[in-house]
Design an enzyme around this catalytic site. Sequence first.
Site, short mmCIF file in Angstrom:
data_model
loop_
_atom_site.label_atom_id
_atom_site.label_comp_id
_atom_site.label_asym_id
_atom_site.label_seq_id
_atom_site.Cartn_x
_atom_site.Cartn_y
_atom_site.Cartn_z
N THR A 165 26.48 9.93 -31.40
CA THR A 165 25.44 10.11 -30.38
C THR A 165 26.02 10.46 -29.01
O THR A 165 25.42 11.22 -28.25
CB THR A 165 24.63 8.80 -30.26
OG1 THR A 165 24.07 8.52 -31.53
CG2 THR A 165 23.55 8.89 -29.22
N SER A 189 28.76 9.54 -37.60
CA SER A 189 29.78 8.67 -38.17
C SER A 189 29.42 8.18 -39.57
O SER A 189 30.26 7.64 -40.27
CB SER A 189 30.10 7.50 -37.24
OG SER A 189 29.12 6.51 -37.30
N SER A 190 28.18 8.41 -40.01
CA SER A 190 27.84 8.08 -41.41
C SER A 190 28.64 8.95 -42.37
O SER A 190 28.78 8.61 -43.54
CB SER A 190 26.35 8.31 -41.66
OG SER A 190 25.61 7.64 -40.69
N ASP A 211 27.81 3.75 -35.69
CA ASP A 211 27.42 3.19 -36.99
C ASP A 211 28.62 2.72 -37.82
O ASP A 211 28.56 1.64 -38.43
CB ASP A 211 26.61 4.21 -37.80
CG ASP A 211 25.21 4.41 -37.22
OD1 ASP A 211 24.80 3.60 -36.36
OD2 ASP A 211 24.53 5.38 -37.62
N CYS A 213 28.27 -14.88 -44.07
CA CYS A 213 27.91 -15.32 -42.71
C CYS A 213 28.57 -14.40 -41.70
O CYS A 213 29.65 -13.87 -41.93
CB CYS A 213 28.41 -16.74 -42.46
SG CYS A 213 27.62 -17.94 -43.49
N1 ASP Z 1 24.29 7.87 -36.11
C1 ASP Z 1 25.17 7.83 -34.97
C2 ASP Z 1 26.58 7.79 -35.48
O1 ASP Z 1 27.06 6.77 -35.86
C3 ASP Z 1 24.85 6.68 -34.11
C4 ASP Z 1 25.77 6.53 -32.91
O2 ASP Z 1 26.53 7.39 -32.56
O3 ASP Z 1 25.73 5.48 -32.30
O4 ASP Z 1 27.23 8.82 -35.51
#
Ligand code: ASP
Length: 339
Positions: free
Chosen positions: A12, A56-57, A88, A276
């Site tokens: 992001t 980042s997914s 992420d 946890c």
């Molecule tokens: N979906 C985005 C990512 O992990 C969210 C972020 O950048 O915070 O690439």
Amino acid sequence: MQKLLVIYTGGTIGMVQDHKGMLVPFDFNNITENVPELTRLNYKLEVISFDPILDSSNINMNSWIQMVNIIEENYLNYDGFVILHGSDTMAYTASALSFMLENLSKPVILTGSQLPIGEIRTDAKENLITALEIAAAKDENGQSIVNEVCIYFDYQLFRGNRAKKVEANKFEAFRSPNFPVLAEAGVHINFNSEVLLPRSESSFIAHKTLQNPVSLLKIFPGISPAYVNAVIHAAGVKAIILEGFGAGNTCTDSWFVDCLQAAVSKGILILEITQCIGGNVEIGRYETSKHLAKMGVVGGLDLTFEAAITKLMFLFGQDLTIAEIANQLTQNLRGEITA
Ligand code: ASP
């Protein structure tokens, strides 16, 4: 003048609105044109961008090897490294890099943001600017204050392999429940020197082999034999991360115990961590974990899931026997566990 290398992987943070109001990636090669505050920091910044840049997914083991290659090739030429990354999977990347980069004597700081850098209320500018300041910070002897892989987010610096993303929407997205924060940024950046890893005097080693023969068995009340068997007998599995309850407890039904025993008898390594968010596994503390001790399940102490999976990927990438991997799992390699 300090020289810092920014490695832009995506996320992001790198988004700005185009003339149609759509979020599009920002060209980090023009970073100082877009974030003019950076020129006041008086650092020499260079940027290497992933191509393509990634949400980042979509980060995977190859992406980690790519980051390690970039750091290795540029290690001697920069005072520190800042990796811009989606939040992420940032804790996975930080954990993986902590194992892959051995004997660091320079900082590797990951950061990102919850709002794009082009939004008025963005958290990206503060995260980026302070991450750069931390990457450039030196002690009175001119040596880096931080000599490890960290995440900087929302005024706090975390050990990378202790951090977890805990909030999807709040700016305060990360925590390290089992380890103190390494620094807090307020009017000053206050480093917690008692807990920072010492600067390594040995030569830097970049490990670039990872393997992933690992599956995850997260238990829950009512779990079925079919589910447990599917996880245990999945093709190619050499290790299972068992996410137990509390201090490492599981159900004691004979079918469940027999399934785990069958896995161990096949030579599969079982590493137990807790579901946890804080605290640690203590196999044998309760009746409901005694069977695990008898089978030789390895207690993962206070490892996060992110650190557990990446530590296994790293250890399987070394030329080690299962017994040696089991032993290394209980050793504190990069500050990831309280051994
Ligand atoms: N979906 C985005 C990512 O992990 C969210 C972020 O950048 O915070 O690439």
